[in-house]
Design a protein around this motif. Sequence first.
Motif, PDB file in Angstrom:
ATOM      1  N   ALA A   1       0.858  -1.197   0.000  1.00 45.31           N
ATOM      2  CA  ALA A   1       0.000   0.000   0.000  1.00 45.31           C
ATOM      3  C   ALA A   1       0.886   1.237   0.000  1.00 45.31           C
ATOM      4  CB  ALA A   1      -0.919  -0.012   1.211  1.00 45.31           C
ATOM      5  N   GLU A   2       0.279   2.367  -0.280  1.00 47.58           N
ATOM      6  CA  GLU A   2       1.038   3.615  -0.296  1.00 47.58           C
ATOM      7  C   GLU A   2       1.045   4.233   1.081  1.00 47.58           C
ATOM      8  OE1 GLU A   2      -0.506   6.123  -3.302  1.00 47.58           O
ATOM      9  OE2 GLU A   2       0.788   5.234  -4.845  1.00 47.58           O
ATOM     10  N   LEU A   3       2.230   4.556   1.549  1.00 43.01           N
ATOM     11  CA  LEU A   3       2.403   5.184   2.844  1.00 43.01           C
ATOM     12  C   LEU A   3       2.739   6.641   2.570  1.00 43.01           C
ATOM     13  CD1 LEU A   3       2.698   4.447   5.926  1.00 43.01           C
ATOM     14  CD2 LEU A   3       5.145   4.321   5.488  1.00 43.01           C
ATOM     15  N   SER A   4       2.061   7.555   3.244  1.00 43.57           N
ATOM     16  CA  SER A   4       2.336   8.957   2.911  1.00 43.57           C
ATOM     17  C   SER A   4       2.207   9.869   4.117  1.00 43.57           C
ATOM     18  CB  SER A   4       1.399   9.424   1.797  1.00 43.57           C
ATOM     19  OG  SER A   4       0.068   9.351   2.231  1.00 43.57           O
ATOM     20  N   ILE A   5       2.977  10.953   4.085  1.00 42.51           N
ATOM     21  CA  ILE A   5       2.789  12.122   4.937  1.00 42.51           C
ATOM     22  C   ILE A   5       2.771  13.295   3.954  1.00 42.51           C
ATOM     23  CG2 ILE A   5       3.748  11.218   7.083  1.00 42.51           C
ATOM     24  CD1 ILE A   5       6.414  12.486   6.322  1.00 42.51           C
ATOM     25  N   PRO A   6       2.451  14.496   4.387  1.00 41.27           N
ATOM     26  CA  PRO A   6       2.229  15.593   3.438  1.00 41.27           C
ATOM     27  C   PRO A   6       3.256  15.718   2.307  1.00 41.27           C
ATOM     28  CG  PRO A   6       1.609  16.312   5.595  1.00 41.27           C
ATOM     29  CD  PRO A   6       2.062  14.879   5.751  1.00 41.27           C
ATOM     30  N   ASN A   7       4.538  15.596   2.570  1.00 47.28           N
ATOM     31  CA  ASN A   7       5.430  15.771   1.422  1.00 47.28           C
ATOM     32  C   ASN A   7       6.263  14.523   1.129  1.00 47.28           C
ATOM     33  OD1 ASN A   7       7.065  15.871   3.595  1.00 47.28           O
ATOM     34  ND2 ASN A   7       7.347  18.104   3.515  1.00 47.28           N
ATOM     35  N   ARG A   8       5.737  13.398   1.456  1.00 48.67           N
ATOM     36  CA  ARG A   8       6.491  12.178   1.202  1.00 48.67           C
ATOM     37  C   ARG A   8       5.534  11.023   0.935  1.00 48.67           C
ATOM     38  NH1 ARG A   8      11.658  10.111   1.748  1.00 48.67           N
ATOM     39  NH2 ARG A   8      12.556  12.133   2.179  1.00 48.67           N
ATOM     40  N   LEU A   9       5.910  10.147   0.031  1.00 49.15           N
ATOM     41  CA  LEU A   9       5.032   9.042  -0.342  1.00 49.15           C
ATOM     42  C   LEU A   9       5.877   7.902  -0.859  1.00 49.15           C
ATOM     43  CD1 LEU A   9       1.796   9.390  -2.360  1.00 49.15           C
ATOM     44  CD2 LEU A   9       3.529   7.858  -3.251  1.00 49.15           C
ATOM     45  N   ARG A  10       5.575   6.691  -0.410  1.00 51.12           N
ATOM     46  CA  ARG A  10       6.227   5.532  -1.022  1.00 51.12           C
ATOM     47  C   ARG A  10       5.373   4.284  -0.816  1.00 51.12           C
ATOM     48  NH1 ARG A  10      11.348   2.627   1.725  1.00 51.12           N
ATOM     49  NH2 ARG A  10      10.397   0.862   0.626  1.00 51.12           N
ATOM     50  N   GLU A  11       5.657   3.301  -1.624  1.00 48.24           N
ATOM     51  CA  GLU A  11       4.938   2.045  -1.514  1.00 48.24           C
ATOM     52  C   GLU A  11       5.680   1.169  -0.507  1.00 48.24           C
ATOM     53  OE1 GLU A  11       2.553   0.869  -4.265  1.00 48.24           O
ATOM     54  OE2 GLU A  11       3.072  -1.230  -4.497  1.00 48.24           O
ATOM     55  N   VAL A  12       4.928   0.515   0.388  1.00 46.58           N
ATOM     56  CA  VAL A  12       5.569  -0.355   1.375  1.00 46.58           C
ATOM     57  C   VAL A  12       4.850  -1.693   1.436  1.00 46.58           C
ATOM     58  CG1 VAL A  12       6.450   1.480   2.864  1.00 46.58           C
ATOM     59  CG2 VAL A  12       4.129   0.597   3.207  1.00 46.58           C
ATOM     60  N   THR A  13       5.576  -2.674   1.949  1.00 44.68           N
ATOM     61  CA  THR A  13       4.958  -3.962   2.236  1.00 44.68           C
ATOM     62  C   THR A  13       4.250  -3.841   3.579  1.00 44.68           C
ATOM     63  OG1 THR A  13       6.751  -5.067   1.105  1.00 44.68           O
ATOM     64  CG2 THR A  13       5.415  -6.428   2.566  1.00 44.68           C
ATOM     65  N   VAL A  14       2.999  -4.285   3.613  1.00 44.18           N
ATOM     66  CA  VAL A  14       2.204  -4.141   4.832  1.00 44.18           C
ATOM     67  C   VAL A  14       1.932  -5.525   5.405  1.00 44.18           C
ATOM     68  CG1 VAL A  14       0.028  -3.305   5.799  1.00 44.18           C
ATOM     69  CG2 VAL A  14       1.097  -2.104   3.869  1.00 44.18           C
ATOM     70  N   LEU A  15       2.228  -5.690   6.684  1.00 39.70           N
ATOM     71  CA  LEU A  15       1.850  -6.916   7.371  1.00 39.70           C
ATOM     72  C   LEU A  15       0.684  -6.592   8.285  1.00 39.70           C
ATOM     73  CD1 LEU A  15       5.083  -8.683   8.682  1.00 39.70           C
ATOM     74  CD2 LEU A  15       3.745  -9.191   6.652  1.00 39.70           C
ATOM     75  N   GLY A  16      -0.361  -7.428   8.198  1.00 41.08           N
ATOM     76  CA  GLY A  16      -1.424  -7.292   9.169  1.00 41.08           C
ATOM     77  C   GLY A  16      -1.304  -8.432  10.149  1.00 41.08           C
ATOM     78  N   SER A  17      -1.279  -8.110  11.462  1.00 42.06           N
ATOM     79  CA  SER A  17      -1.121  -9.183  12.432  1.00 42.06           C
ATOM     80  C   SER A  17      -1.668  -8.748  13.769  1.00 42.06           C
ATOM     81  CB  SER A  17       0.345  -9.593  12.519  1.00 42.06           C
ATOM     82  OG  SER A  17       0.450 -10.808  13.220  1.00 42.06           O
ATOM     83  N   ASN A  18      -1.235  -9.462  14.820  1.00 45.67           N
ATOM     84  CA  ASN A  18      -1.653  -9.050  16.161  1.00 45.67           C
ATOM     85  C   ASN A  18      -0.433  -8.897  17.048  1.00 45.67           C
ATOM     86  OD1 ASN A  18      -0.814 -11.579  16.849  1.00 45.67           O
ATOM     87  ND2 ASN A  18      -2.849 -12.430  17.237  1.00 45.67           N
ATOM     88  N   ALA A  19      -0.685  -8.641  18.322  1.00 51.92           N
ATOM     89  CA  ALA A  19       0.415  -8.324  19.238  1.00 51.92           C
ATOM     90  C   ALA A  19       1.396  -9.480  19.421  1.00 51.92           C
ATOM     91  CB  ALA A  19      -0.163  -7.924  20.592  1.00 51.92           C
ATOM     92  N   ASP A  20       0.934 -10.702  19.167  1.00 53.65           N
ATOM     93  CA  ASP A  20       1.808 -11.851  19.418  1.00 53.65           C
ATOM     94  C   ASP A  20       2.842 -12.080  18.316  1.00 53.65           C
ATOM     95  OD1 ASP A  20       0.963 -12.556  21.890  1.00 53.65           O
ATOM     96  OD2 ASP A  20      -0.683 -13.831  21.157  1.00 53.65           O
ATOM     97  N   LEU A  21       2.770 -11.317  17.250  1.00 54.30           N
ATOM     98  CA  LEU A  21       3.750 -11.492  16.174  1.00 54.30           C
ATOM     99  C   LEU A  21       5.176 -11.271  16.696  1.00 54.30           C
ATOM    100  CD1 LEU A  21       4.226 -11.979  13.144  1.00 54.30           C
ATOM    101  CD2 LEU A  21       4.172  -9.514  12.835  1.00 54.30           C
TER     102      LEU A  21
END
Lengths: 227, 400
Positions: B111-131
């Motif tokens: 997914a695209e990760l962004s703040i006002p003047n920065r943007l990049r595509e990142v790998t996203v892991l969805g998990s829980n606290a035990d990871l």
Amino acid sequence: MIRLIDITRTFKMGEQTVLALNQINLNITSGEYVSIMGPSGSGKSTLLNIIGLLDQPDAGRYELDGKVVTELTEVEQAQIRREKIGFVFQSFHLIPRLTAAENIELPLTLDGVPVSERKIRVQNALQAFELEQRANHRPSELSGGQRQRVAIARATIMQPSVILADEPTGNLDHKIGAEVMVLLEKLQQHGTTLIMVTHDRELGARATRQIAMRDGKIISDQTHDPV
Amino acid sequence: MTLFDTLQTSLRTVISYRIRSVLIVLAMSLGVAAVVILTALGDGARNFVINQFSSIGTNLLVVLPGRAETTGSFPGAVLGQTPRDLTLHDAQLLGRLPQVKRYAPLSIGAAELSIPNRLREVTVLGSNADLIPIRHMKLAQGSFLQHGSGRSAQIVLGAKIANEFFPRIPAIGQHIRLGDSRFLVSGILAPQGESMGFNTDEIVIIPVDYAQVLFNTTSLFRILVEAKNHGQIESTKQAILAALKQSHDGENDSTVITQDAILATFDRILEALTLAVAGIAAISLIVAGILVMNVMLVAVNQRTAEIGLLKAIGATSMDIRRLFFTEAAWLSLVGALLGFIFGQLGSLLIRIAYPQLPAWAPVWASLAAIGIALFTGIAASTLPAVKASRLNPVTALGKK
Ligand SMILES: Nc1ncnc2c1ncn2[C@@H]1O[C@H](COP(=O)(O)OP(=O)(O)OP(=O)(O)O)[C@@H](O)[C@H]1O
Ligand SMILES: [Mg+2]
């Protein structure tokens, strides 16, 4: 006491067989001084080698001190060589890596004599042959006369009853050769049998018993008082 | 001649032929060193892999959808069915099994990760606290996804990502946009680099339900399960398979991979590799043995007159044989020990240069190398020694 009966030794040279010794009969009593002379190839060295158990005859019987030695095993013959026989060669045959003292020590080492005794006996021998100053020199650092003195010291360190010398002065000049002869004769005067092969008539004449050989046979055998 | 005198005499001979001896010892020692260093490398690689696995945890079981056990094909697909997906419900089911200590569902995507003047595509892991405990990860700052706070939009950043987006201000507490949603940065992973083909420095982790919304899916990529103890791995695996079969209407359509199975395969491969490499290195030892034979034959030739002399002054054939034998034994022994030292030094240098590689030569390899060196050296000297002892003393003395 050496007793050779009908000793024959032949060599095969390709097709030819050379009769180096032809039915030799010879008795030499303990303490004798014998010279062996004769033309080149007459069998002098072969005779000496058989007496010294370095070579085996093809036929005949050899008794040393009343024991038939021709039948003995290799190990027993080596023991006799070690204990009763001392060889002196024309070309000295010293081991170049070892010092004079170590060369003299070699027969004692082979015989398993303990180190402490070895050191004492080598020290005495070095003294007797006036080699103390040269004890730690290698053969390459010694003169011809000194080398032959080391070789004689080595030949006598086991106090053998027989010394076999094959042209011991052949590689030495006249004066040094005479000095070496005096040493050998001194040993003989102390009771050792001395058998010497030589080409030099003058040297041969110093022996009390003179044997002449030709074509593998003894052609004359004379005993007379020393000159 | 006593054994002591024999050893001493031959040692003196070895020392006096300095150049010759140095060359043989060198050849011998290089062979031994090669065996030691190469097996150290092989065994080091093996231990490196084992360490990597245990850093993930050897109690770990990985559940993935589909039956991909041995052939890699999905029998379901052959029959015209698609395997059933793993769902969050399945994951929770596994969490209730008595053999299971904890579990972490894994949903993965980009997914695209962004703040006002920065943007990049990142790998996203969805998990829980035990990871975190299951994967033995470490946090550099902040906290990981809180238990029971699955509903709050938190995000944990990989070390490199945090540095890229917030180089000057602390990242914790900042808001960041991932896809269309706003997340609160709650933690930063400690830099770890590659871990089993996964660069955790460049990922972000969010609660698994957010990830499923983000990727618009209900299925999971994997479920990581940690068994309560190592001895129960197999029964845990069976329990997981049974639970999933029940949940999937009696269909056996999931696969459980245990660490042990993977580890055992790597272990076998790397051990075979170490053996092969050791074998190749051992050939150099045999070459060294042939060199010893050659050199000893030359020595017999060179010292023919000397052998004749030794016989004349009363040496037996056995004495002569032993002298040449022990000479070769000295050369081999010194070569083997020196090679062992070289090999250990070489392994030490490798360990210093690559600290993560535990390059220790296995004991069997060192012993075998020394043994083969001694054996080939001494065996190779048999022929020269026998040849020397059989020389006719009269002809030997006649040689110059
Ligand atoms: N190993 C051998 N092989 C073949 N023939 C040999 C061998 N040794 C000696 N002979 C021969 O035996 C004969 C006697 O040799 P021997 O060496 O005894 O002679 P020699 O009297 O000592 O001679 P020289 O005065 O030259 O030393 C010679 O014809 C020699 O060629
Ligand atoms: Mg002769």
